[in-house]
Design a protein around this motif. Structure first.
Motif: not given
Length: 201
Positions: A12-20, A24-25
């Motif tokens: 969850i943490v990893l995918m949040t960093i990658i996709t969130g 986007p950046l």
């Protein structure tokens, strides 16, 4: 149980960093480098001030300007928040009318608009996009036929020869993307800016 929870939390943490965050950046950075005008809203400036976007229509009502398509957008009524009122081209509430082809309200509105436009230019059929709304309610473009249809009214109001206005419209027709995508169209805001400049020159 801890063995199953730990990898789930980690994912969850990893995918949040990658996709969130990262994605986007990254896309924002690439867009700013490759397409800065579009990435910043395709804003149009005049005299150093932002006056609109080439992607969002504006409600020109004066007879001395080209008019865009009707807009079905609305906003809450300031006097009664439980009701809505028509606010054309409300960019924060992009929506169509959702009225079907058998709707009496739609038929009456289209017939009324068509009758008014027919009086304006009785020798030419009324272009359909001048009496129908787009799905978004924010369409900034009209067909070349809709622009040419309005030439006699503007020529009379501004005392400009029709030939000059037709040449102005022709110069602002944007063709199909890559020759196949979309239809020829005219951006109403850009055309009206050029119209004001034509009168000053």
């Amino acid at each position: 149980m801890l063995k199953q929870i730990r990898p789930a939390i980690l994912m969850i943490v990893l995918m949040t960093i990658i996709t969130g965050l990262a994605y986007p950046l990254g896309m924002t950075g690439i867009a700013q480098v490759l397409f800065p005008h579009q990435a910043n809203g395709s804003l149009i400036e005049s005299g150093g001030k932002v006056i609109g976007s080439s992607l969002i229509g504006q409600n020109f009502v004066s007879d001395k300007y080209f008019h865009g398509r009707p807009s079905a957008t609305s906003e809450p009524d300031p006097k009664d928040p439980t009701k809505t009122i028509a606010v054309p081209y409300a960019a924060d509430n992009s929506v169509g009318s959702n009225l079907g082809p058998t709707s009496k309200a739609l038929i009456q509105r289209v017939q009324g608009d068509a009758a008014a436009l027919h009086k304006e230019n009785p020798s030419v059929p009324v272009p359909v996009d001048l009496v129908t709304t787009s799905a978004s309610g924010l369409d900034p473009d009209i067909t070349p036929a809709a622009a040419y249809f309005q030439v006699p009214r503007i020529a009379k109001t501004r005392n400009i020869p029709e030939a000059d206005l037709k040449a102005l419209v022709a110069a602002h027709i944007e063709e199909r993307l890559l020759g196949v995508i979309g239809e020829p169209h005219v951006n109403v805001l850009n055309l009206n800016l050029a119209l004001d400049a034509l009168k000053k020159s």
